[in-house]
Structure formats: structure tokens, C-alpha cells
Design a protein around this motif. Structure first.
Motif, mmCIF file in Angstrom:
data_model
loop_
_atom_site.group_PDB
_atom_site.id
_atom_site.type_symbol
_atom_site.label_atom_id
_atom_site.label_comp_id
_atom_site.label_asym_id
_atom_site.label_seq_id
_atom_site.Cartn_x
_atom_site.Cartn_y
_atom_site.Cartn_z
ATOM 1 N N VAL A 74 0.834 -1.210 0.000
ATOM 2 C CA VAL A 74 0.000 0.000 0.000
ATOM 3 C C VAL A 74 0.865 1.255 0.000
ATOM 4 O O VAL A 74 0.573 2.226 -0.707
ATOM 5 C CB VAL A 74 -0.957 -0.007 1.213
ATOM 6 C CG1 VAL A 74 -1.638 1.346 1.373
ATOM 7 C CG2 VAL A 74 -1.992 -1.105 1.062
ATOM 8 N N ALA A 102 -5.855 6.009 3.925
ATOM 9 C CA ALA A 102 -5.526 4.654 3.485
ATOM 10 C C ALA A 102 -4.323 4.108 4.240
ATOM 11 O O ALA A 102 -4.300 2.930 4.627
ATOM 12 C CB ALA A 102 -5.261 4.651 1.978
ATOM 13 N N HIS A 103 -3.320 4.960 4.449
ATOM 14 C CA HIS A 103 -2.103 4.494 5.122
ATOM 15 C C HIS A 103 -2.397 4.082 6.568
ATOM 16 O O HIS A 103 -1.929 3.032 7.031
ATOM 17 C CB HIS A 103 -1.040 5.594 5.098
ATOM 18 C CG HIS A 103 0.354 5.067 4.945
ATOM 19 N ND1 HIS A 103 0.826 3.973 5.637
ATOM 20 C CD2 HIS A 103 1.394 5.479 4.168
ATOM 21 C CE1 HIS A 103 2.080 3.743 5.302
ATOM 22 N NE2 HIS A 103 2.447 4.646 4.413
ATOM 23 N N ILE A 140 -4.429 0.785 6.807
ATOM 24 C CA ILE A 140 -3.683 -0.460 6.586
ATOM 25 C C ILE A 140 -2.932 -0.874 7.846
ATOM 26 O O ILE A 140 -2.695 -2.071 8.080
ATOM 27 C CB ILE A 140 -2.721 -0.329 5.383
ATOM 28 C CG1 ILE A 140 -2.370 -1.730 4.839
ATOM 29 C CG2 ILE A 140 -1.469 0.424 5.738
ATOM 30 C CD1 ILE A 140 -3.544 -2.499 4.317
#
Length: 312
Positions: free
Chosen positions: A251, A295-296, A299
Motif C-alpha cells: 500500500v 488509506a495508510h 492499513i
């Protein structure tokens, strides 16, 4: 960069304030970002924390973030009246008296720090208190009005919440917690400089020494590119820490490929090109930066859940 005329207190409320006005004083968008990153810090920290204790810890962190916002709005009412995107805020619009905002900010500061210390631990409470002080005093009262480093150094205030969440869960602040801080710290300059590039006239009018004002747009684009490179390094480093793993690496590589491409495109543009398409690249990078951070951090939670269930 200051002007005595900017520090004249706004007139008293022209109309009765509603709950929505006091909610706006807390800067809900920034507060939601703090809550999200603090929750991630709490969830990825090792060990178990009782759900009720975790929920109350996040509540106090949220109130602390809101307190910072209220104190910032109180002090910045003068320049908020000048900038188009902020002049409708409760204080410059005359719906909330400055003294009410100050009282609210101070009350929530004391309440949030005290309650986090009593319900979680005093390490987390210390960092929450430091974050409120840093944002309200170091950033709002000093850096924002005096130096183009305001975005860089001031970004620390927004970077601490995941470490506060981690400390609430464990009572400690190890390297992994500081990596989360570092990720947000490196993300903040390109995120806000992309914004500054298409609201430059607002900062000029308010005499805020943003990099776009003091060094020009070309230098701002260059600095944004350099910080994007640093962000990519910190991002990839998280994959090789205790909070990362294979999915984090995949990612991180994907997110940074898009982010770096956008930052490079922004760096290579001229003012004329930017004006011609309505700052499309700058606006695109600003919006992508929000996706990037969400998003980071998401994850990290997925990695923690996979590890808890023996996924790796």
C-alpha cells in the motif's frame, strides 16, 4: 508580519449563537482527523485495552483537539475576518463572543487532560496537554504569524494524536508510535502547501507568512516535492517496523507512487499553467493527500488485525 489593526477584537455577537456555532469552534474536520489517527494509534498498540477505556480515551482526545480548535479560533479571529474562506466562522461573523470561545477552549483543555490522566494514564495526558499548548500557543500565537516555518514546525501539533492514542493504551511512546508521528509530520507540509498554492491571495490579505507569500509559488512547489520524498521514506519505513508488514509495504508503494507523481507534476508547473487550468494539479494533490493519509493509517489497523489472528 503583524499589524495592530489586525488585533482589534471583533464586536460582540450580532445574533444569538446556536449549538452549530459552538460545534464549529471545535474545528470538527481537524478534530475528526485527530480522532481517527488517535484511534489507529490505540488499536495498533500492543496489548489489550478494555473497549470502554479505549472509547473514553478517544473521547478525551477528541475534546482536547476541539479545545485546540476553539483556542485557535479565539486568537485568530482578527485574521479570520480578512480571509474569504474563514470570515463566516462564528467569531468573525459575530455569532460567538471571543470571551466565550476562550472560556470554552480553556474549560475543554482542563477537562480533557484531567480525565485522560484519570481514566487512562498521565503519560497520555501529558502529551495531550503538550499538543494543546503547542497548537494554541506555539503555532497559533507565534509561528503562524511570524515565520514561513509555521506549516512545518506547527505540523507537529497535528502529528501527535496517534502517539497519544498509543500512550493511552500502553502508557509508553516507543519508536513505532514516533513513526506514526513522523508520517503525519512529513505529510503535513505538502498537504497544506498544495492548499496554499490555490488560496494564496487569502494569506496575502491576512499577512500570514506562508511559504507562498514569503518565498513564492515556485519555491513552495519545490519544498512540497522535497517533503513528498521524505514522506515516502518514512512511509516505507513503517512497513519494516512492528506496525507494518507485507500489506503495508504494498500500500505504501502504491500510495507514494501516486503522491510523488502529483508532487512532481506540481513542482514542474509554472504559475501561468496553474492559473490557466484553475490550479487543477494543486487541488488534485490536496485531495489525494487526504486519501493517502486515511488509506495508510487504515492499513496499519488491518495489519494489526491480521497479526492478532495469526495472519502473518
Amino acid at each position: 508580519m503583524t499589524d495592530a489593526s489586525l488585533h482589534i477584537a471583533p464586536a460582540g455577537p450580532a445574533e444569538e449563537a446556536g449549538l452549530r456555532d459552538y460545534w464549529q469552534l471545535l474545528k470538527p474536520r481537524l478534530m475528526s482527523l485527530s480522532v481517527f489517527t488517535a484511534l489507529v494509534g490505540l488499536l495498533v498498540a500492543p496489548g489489550d485495552i478494555h473497549p470502554f477505556l479505549g472509547a473514553t480515551s478517544i473521547l478525551w482526545i477528541a475534546l482536547g483537539a476541539g479545545a485546540s480548535g476553539a483556542l485557535n479560533m479565539w486568537f485568530d479571529a482578527d485574521i479570520d475576518r480578512v480571509m474569504k474562506r474563514t470570515r463566516s466562522r462564528p467569531i468573525p461573523a459575530g455569532r460567538v463572543a471571543p470571551s466565550d470561545a476562550l472560556a470554552m477552549g480553556l474549560f475543554l483543555s482542563v477537562l480533557s487532560v484531567t480525565m485522560l490522566g484519570l481514566t487512562a494514564n498521565w503519560v497520555a495526558a501529558f502529551w495531550l496537554a503538550f499538543t494543546i499548548f503547542f497548537y494554541a500557543v506555539i503555532y497559533s500565537m507565534w509561528l503562524k504569524r511570524t515565520t514561513s516555518w509555521n506549516t512545518v514546525i506547527g505540523g507537529l501539533a497535528g502529528a501527535f494524536p496517534p502517539m497519544i492514542g498509543w500512550a493511552a493504551a500502553t502508557g509508553g511512546t516507543p519508536l513505532e508510535a514516533w513513526l506514526l508521528v513522523g508520517l503525519i509530520f512529513m505529510w503535513t507540509p505538502p498537504h497544506f502547501w498544495a492548499l496554499a498554492l490555490f488560496v494564496k491571495l487569502d494569506y496575502h490579505a491576512a499577512r500570514i507568512p506562508m511559504l507562498t507569500v514569503t518565498h513564492g509559488r515556485a519555491e513552495t512547489r519545490r519544498q512540497a516535492w522535497l517533503y513528498a520524498l521524505g514522506l515516502a521514506l518514512v512511509s516505507v519505513a513503517t512497513a519494516f517496523s512492528a506496525i507494518g508488514g507485507p500489506m503495508t509495504l504494498a500500500v505504501a508503494l502504491a500510495l507514494n507512487a501516486v503522491f510523488l507523481r502529483g508532487a512532481w507534476s506540481m513542482y514542474r508547473r509554472t504559475d501561468a499553467e496553474s492559473e490557466a487550468d484553475g490550479h487543477a494539479v494543486e487541488k488534485g494533490l490536496f485531495k489525494w493527500s487526504l486519501v493517502y493519509l486515511f488509506a495508510h493509517f487504515t492499513i496499519f489497523v488491518v495489519e494489526a488485525a491480521m497479526g492478532a489472528y495469526g495472519g502473518w
